[in-house]
Design a protein around this motif. Structure first.
Motif, short mmCIF file in Angstrom:
data_model
loop_
_atom_site.label_atom_id
_atom_site.label_comp_id
_atom_site.label_asym_id
_atom_site.label_seq_id
_atom_site.Cartn_x
_atom_site.Cartn_y
_atom_site.Cartn_z
N LEU A 149 0.83 -1.20 0.00
CA LEU A 149 0.00 0.00 0.00
C LEU A 149 0.87 1.25 0.00
CD1 LEU A 149 -2.56 -0.96 2.81
CD2 LEU A 149 -2.84 -1.29 0.34
N TRP A 150 0.28 2.34 -0.48
CA TRP A 150 0.91 3.66 -0.39
C TRP A 150 -0.14 4.65 0.07
CZ3 TRP A 150 0.02 8.38 -2.85
CH2 TRP A 150 1.01 9.37 -2.64
N HIS A 151 0.21 5.45 1.07
CA HIS A 151 -0.75 6.36 1.70
C HIS A 151 -0.34 7.81 1.47
CE1 HIS A 151 -3.28 8.28 4.64
NE2 HIS A 151 -2.29 8.54 5.47
N ASP A 152 -1.26 8.61 0.97
CA ASP A 152 -1.05 10.05 0.82
C ASP A 152 -1.51 10.73 2.10
OD1 ASP A 152 -1.46 12.85 0.23
OD2 ASP A 152 -1.30 12.35 -1.89
N ILE A 153 -0.56 11.24 2.87
CA ILE A 153 -0.88 11.80 4.18
C ILE A 153 -1.82 13.00 4.07
CG2 ILE A 153 0.10 12.99 6.19
CD1 ILE A 153 2.63 11.32 5.80
N GLY A 154 -1.53 13.92 3.16
CA GLY A 154 -2.32 15.14 3.05
C GLY A 154 -3.71 14.95 2.50
N GLU A 155 -3.87 13.98 1.61
CA GLU A 155 -5.16 13.76 0.97
C GLU A 155 -5.96 12.62 1.60
OE1 GLU A 155 -6.42 15.73 -1.31
OE2 GLU A 155 -4.60 16.96 -1.28
N GLY A 156 -5.28 11.80 2.42
CA GLY A 156 -5.97 10.67 3.03
C GLY A 156 -6.19 9.51 2.08
N ALA A 157 -5.57 9.57 0.90
CA ALA A 157 -5.76 8.51 -0.10
C ALA A 157 -4.97 7.26 0.28
CB ALA A 157 -5.33 9.00 -1.48
N LEU A 158 -5.47 6.11 -0.16
CA LEU A 158 -4.79 4.84 0.05
C LEU A 158 -4.79 4.07 -1.26
CD1 LEU A 158 -3.46 3.17 2.34
CD2 LEU A 158 -5.64 1.97 2.56
N LEU A 159 -3.59 3.74 -1.73
CA LEU A 159 -3.43 3.02 -2.98
C LEU A 159 -2.85 1.64 -2.71
CD1 LEU A 159 -3.57 6.06 -3.83
CD2 LEU A 159 -2.06 5.49 -5.72
N CYS A 160 -3.28 0.66 -3.49
CA CYS A 160 -2.82 -0.72 -3.32
C CYS A 160 -2.11 -1.19 -4.59
CB CYS A 160 -4.01 -1.63 -3.03
SG CYS A 160 -3.58 -3.37 -2.73
N TYR A 161 -0.99 -1.88 -4.41
CA TYR A 161 -0.25 -2.37 -5.57
C TYR A 161 -1.05 -3.47 -6.27
CZ TYR A 161 3.27 -4.51 -8.52
OH TYR A 161 3.95 -5.02 -9.60
N ASP A 162 -1.21 -3.31 -7.58
CA ASP A 162 -1.94 -4.27 -8.41
C ASP A 162 -0.93 -4.98 -9.31
OD1 ASP A 162 -3.69 -5.69 -9.99
OD2 ASP A 162 -4.28 -3.97 -11.21
N PRO A 163 -0.67 -6.27 -9.09
CA PRO A 163 0.34 -6.97 -9.89
C PRO A 163 -0.02 -7.08 -11.37
CG PRO A 163 -0.88 -8.51 -8.52
CD PRO A 163 -1.27 -7.14 -8.08
N GLU A 164 -1.30 -7.04 -11.70
CA GLU A 164 -1.70 -7.15 -13.10
C GLU A 164 -1.33 -5.90 -13.89
OE1 GLU A 164 -5.73 -8.27 -13.64
OE2 GLU A 164 -5.53 -10.15 -12.50
N SER A 165 -1.54 -4.74 -13.29
CA SER A 165 -1.19 -3.49 -13.97
C SER A 165 0.23 -3.06 -13.67
CB SER A 165 -2.16 -2.38 -13.56
OG SER A 165 -2.01 -2.06 -12.18
N GLY A 166 0.82 -3.61 -12.60
CA GLY A 166 2.16 -3.22 -12.21
C GLY A 166 2.19 -1.82 -11.62
N ASP A 167 1.06 -1.35 -11.11
CA ASP A 167 0.98 0.01 -10.58
C ASP A 167 0.13 0.01 -9.32
OD1 ASP A 167 1.40 2.69 -10.37
OD2 ASP A 167 0.24 3.26 -12.15
N PHE A 168 0.07 1.14 -8.66
CA PHE A 168 -0.75 1.30 -7.46
C PHE A 168 -2.10 1.89 -7.85
CE2 PHE A 168 3.41 0.78 -5.78
CZ PHE A 168 3.27 0.31 -4.48
#
Length: 216
Positions: free
Chosen positions: A194-213
């Motif tokens: 996961l990657w978390h944007d502190i200022g925006e509160g966003a949470l992204l998850c790594y997707d192995p199919e797309s190779g991106d978060f």
């Protein structure tokens, strides 16, 4: 131990406030945790940045997460060399003893450790190149991720890319631990990035199919 001092008053006051409210209202739950031991479902590997508070992000209760924090949420490769390895020991305990079902690596925006690594590689932080720098030698773990992005980014864009690479390098290195790989292969353990944007509160998850978060 002559160097230890009493706790600051503001922390003492906060403790007494917690003991009189949250603890008092949930005393039976805390006693159950104490008597039955911990049985967390997931291990969290996060940065020790004070702004990243994973229990708040997921609304977790006491006993739900087994949490390990270090500079830039890094997992080093498996190195059974007889030296002291705090992160590796924590992973071993989580998988072998606690039998967690998930290991979640969470990176974040504005990561000072990642910024320091980038400054070190670009010559802006020569002190981190010294053998005596614990931070510099720890951040060397990120070199494989830097090699993947160094030719396609620069400046702040590169730092942002490296924040995600810190998560991906850690996921790769987790699979170098034999007991982690065995548990993953046996489908009793899953890994998540996961990657978390502190200022925006966003949470992204790594997707192995797309190779991106991707947003969760």
């Amino acid at each position: 131990m002559k160097h230890a001092r009493p706790l600051p008053n503001y922390l003492v006051q906060r403790y007494h406030g917690w003991k009189a409210t949250s603890f008092a209202e949930n005393k039976s739950w805390y006693r159950r945790l104490a008597s039955e031991g911990q049985h967390p479902r997931a291990m969290i590997i996060s940065c020790c940045d004070s702004r990243v508070h994973v229990t708040s992000i997921f609304g977790a209760d006491q006993g739900e997460f087994f949490i390990h924090r270090n500079i830039a949420n890094l997992v080093p490769p498996y190195e059974p060399d007889g030296q002291k390895h705090g992160t590796s020991a924590t992973i071993e305990y989580a998988v072998a003893a606690l039998k967690v079902a998930h290991i979640i690596v969470i990176g974040h925006s504005s990561c000072g450790g990642v910024r320091g690594f980038y400054d070190m590689t670009t010559g802006a932080a020569p002190e981190l190149t010294e053998d005596t720098s614990f931070i510099g030698r720890w951040m060397d773990t990120l070199k494989p991720g830097y090699d993947r992005v160094k030719d396609s980014c620069s400046g702040d864009d590169c730092v942002a890319a490296l924040e995600r690479q810190a998560v991906m390098v850690s996921l790769d290195n987790l699979m170098t631990f034999p007991f982690v790989k065995e548990a993953v292969d046996d489908e009793v353990l899953t890994l998540h990035g996961l990657w978390h944007d502190i200022g925006e509160g966003a949470l992204l998850c790594y997707d192995p199919e797309s190779g991106d978060f991707q947003p969760v």
